[in-house]
Motif scaffolding. Structure first.
Motif, PDB file in Angstrom:
ATOM      1  N   PRO A 141       0.832  -1.203   0.000  1.00 43.19           N
ATOM      2  CA  PRO A 141       0.000   0.000   0.000  1.00 43.19           C
ATOM      3  C   PRO A 141       0.870   1.258   0.000  1.00 43.19           C
ATOM      4  O   PRO A 141       1.891   1.309   0.687  1.00 43.19           O
ATOM      5  CB  PRO A 141      -0.800  -0.102   1.302  1.00 43.19           C
ATOM      6  N   THR A 142       0.480   2.229  -0.777  1.00 49.77           N
ATOM      7  CA  THR A 142       1.250   3.461  -0.852  1.00 49.77           C
ATOM      8  C   THR A 142       0.331   4.634  -1.142  1.00 49.77           C
ATOM      9  O   THR A 142      -0.746   4.459  -1.711  1.00 49.77           O
ATOM     10  CB  THR A 142       2.348   3.358  -1.929  1.00 49.77           C
ATOM     11  N   SER A 143       0.775   5.778  -0.763  1.00 51.10           N
ATOM     12  CA  SER A 143       0.069   7.002  -1.130  1.00 51.10           C
ATOM     13  C   SER A 143       0.169   7.173  -2.636  1.00 51.10           C
ATOM     14  O   SER A 143       1.173   6.790  -3.243  1.00 51.10           O
ATOM     15  CB  SER A 143       0.714   8.193  -0.432  1.00 51.10           C
ATOM     16  N   THR A 144      -0.842   7.731  -3.238  1.00 50.49           N
ATOM     17  CA  THR A 144      -0.778   7.973  -4.679  1.00 50.49           C
ATOM     18  C   THR A 144      -0.593   9.454  -4.976  1.00 50.49           C
ATOM     19  O   THR A 144      -0.945   9.931  -6.043  1.00 50.49           O
ATOM     20  CB  THR A 144      -2.040   7.430  -5.392  1.00 50.49           C
ATOM     21  N   SER A 145      -0.020  10.155  -4.029  1.00 53.34           N
ATOM     22  CA  SER A 145       0.272  11.565  -4.269  1.00 53.34           C
ATOM     23  C   SER A 145       1.664  11.883  -3.751  1.00 53.34           C
ATOM     24  O   SER A 145       2.211  11.188  -2.898  1.00 53.34           O
ATOM     25  CB  SER A 145      -0.773  12.462  -3.595  1.00 53.34           C
ATOM     26  N   TYR A 189       1.231   3.263 -15.053  1.00 54.47           N
ATOM     27  CA  TYR A 189       0.030   3.675 -14.336  1.00 54.47           C
ATOM     28  C   TYR A 189      -0.880   4.406 -15.325  1.00 54.47           C
ATOM     29  O   TYR A 189      -0.460   4.791 -16.416  1.00 54.47           O
ATOM     30  CB  TYR A 189       0.379   4.556 -13.132  1.00 54.47           C
ATOM     31  N   SER A 215      -0.886  13.973  -8.315  1.00 53.28           N
ATOM     32  CA  SER A 215      -1.888  13.002  -7.865  1.00 53.28           C
ATOM     33  C   SER A 215      -1.972  11.913  -8.925  1.00 53.28           C
ATOM     34  O   SER A 215      -2.367  12.176 -10.064  1.00 53.28           O
ATOM     35  CB  SER A 215      -3.253  13.668  -7.696  1.00 53.28           C
ATOM     36  N   SER A 246      -3.060   7.955 -10.387  1.00 51.00           N
ATOM     37  CA  SER A 246      -4.139   6.972 -10.349  1.00 51.00           C
ATOM     38  C   SER A 246      -3.764   5.870  -9.357  1.00 51.00           C
ATOM     39  O   SER A 246      -2.591   5.695  -9.008  1.00 51.00           O
ATOM     40  CB  SER A 246      -4.368   6.387 -11.747  1.00 51.00           C
ATOM     41  N   SER A 247      -4.759   5.128  -8.920  1.00 52.36           N
ATOM     42  CA  SER A 247      -4.538   4.131  -7.864  1.00 52.36           C
ATOM     43  C   SER A 247      -3.664   2.965  -8.308  1.00 52.36           C
ATOM     44  O   SER A 247      -3.204   2.189  -7.469  1.00 52.36           O
ATOM     45  CB  SER A 247      -5.878   3.605  -7.349  1.00 52.36           C
ATOM     46  N   ASP A 248      -3.380   2.836  -9.601  1.00 53.26           N
ATOM     47  CA  ASP A 248      -2.519   1.748 -10.060  1.00 53.26           C
ATOM     48  C   ASP A 248      -1.031   2.119 -10.042  1.00 53.26           C
ATOM     49  O   ASP A 248      -0.184   1.311 -10.413  1.00 53.26           O
ATOM     50  CB  ASP A 248      -2.939   1.244 -11.436  1.00 53.26           C
ATOM     51  N   ASP A 251       2.461   2.419  -8.344  1.00 55.80           N
ATOM     52  CA  ASP A 251       3.056   1.724  -7.203  1.00 55.80           C
ATOM     53  C   ASP A 251       4.055   2.622  -6.465  1.00 55.80           C
ATOM     54  O   ASP A 251       4.304   3.762  -6.866  1.00 55.80           O
ATOM     55  CB  ASP A 251       3.688   0.394  -7.625  1.00 55.80           C
TER      56      ASP A 251
END
Length: 152
Positions: free
Chosen positions: A6-10, A93, A121, A123-125, A127
């Motif tokens: 899990p990681t921040s996407t920003s 991504y 910011s 996208s959720s893909d 890493d």
């Protein structure tokens, strides 16, 4: 089955540029990023883009080519927002939206200088490697901007 970390996407990086606000703001145009960012070999407007849309091709020293679209620009609030609309090689991504925002420093020991913030910011893909890479690229670009602004 491998699980993702899990990681921040920003990502947000910032710096104080020891130069007048107006001089630094003048450098913050997508088509001029190669004038200060050493990672870029060139930056130029994309011909054939819609007349209402600013699209700039960034060619990096490593051969990567990104086309970035200016999504928003404010000469009042002093920021630009852009997205990557194409990449060669392809990105790992789906999307990223970045904003470069400047503030004049009006008091204290840095009075007369510029505070700059460069956020992204993803996208959720995206890493953790993508986020770390973005962090270090922004740090390098801000250091390069400080060097360029010092010459003004």
């Amino acid at each position: 089955m491998a699980s993702r970390i899990p990681t921040s996407t920003s990502v947000t990086e910032s710096a104080v540029i020891e130069a007048k606000f107006s001089a630094v703001w003048h450098l913050i145009k997508l088509e001029n990023f190669s004038n200060f960012w050493s990672a870029l070999k060139g930056s130029e407007f994309v011909k054939g883009a819609s007349p209402d849309t600013d699209v700039v091709k960034w060619t990096f020293q490593d051969g990567t080519v990104l086309e970035v679209k200016q999504e928003e620009h404010s000469a009042i609030d002093h920021y630009i927002t852009y997205s990557v609309i194409s990449a060669n090689p392809e990105l790992t991504y789906s999307s990223v939206l970045s904003t470069v925002r400047l503030f004049p420093i009006t008091s204290g020991k840095h009075e007369g200088h510029t505070f700059i913030q460069w956020s992204g910011s993803f996208s959720s893909d995206a890493d953790a490697g993508v986020i770390e890479d973005a962090k270090y690229k922004r740090r390098e670009a801000l250091a390069d901007l400080a060097k360029a602004a010092a010459k003004l």
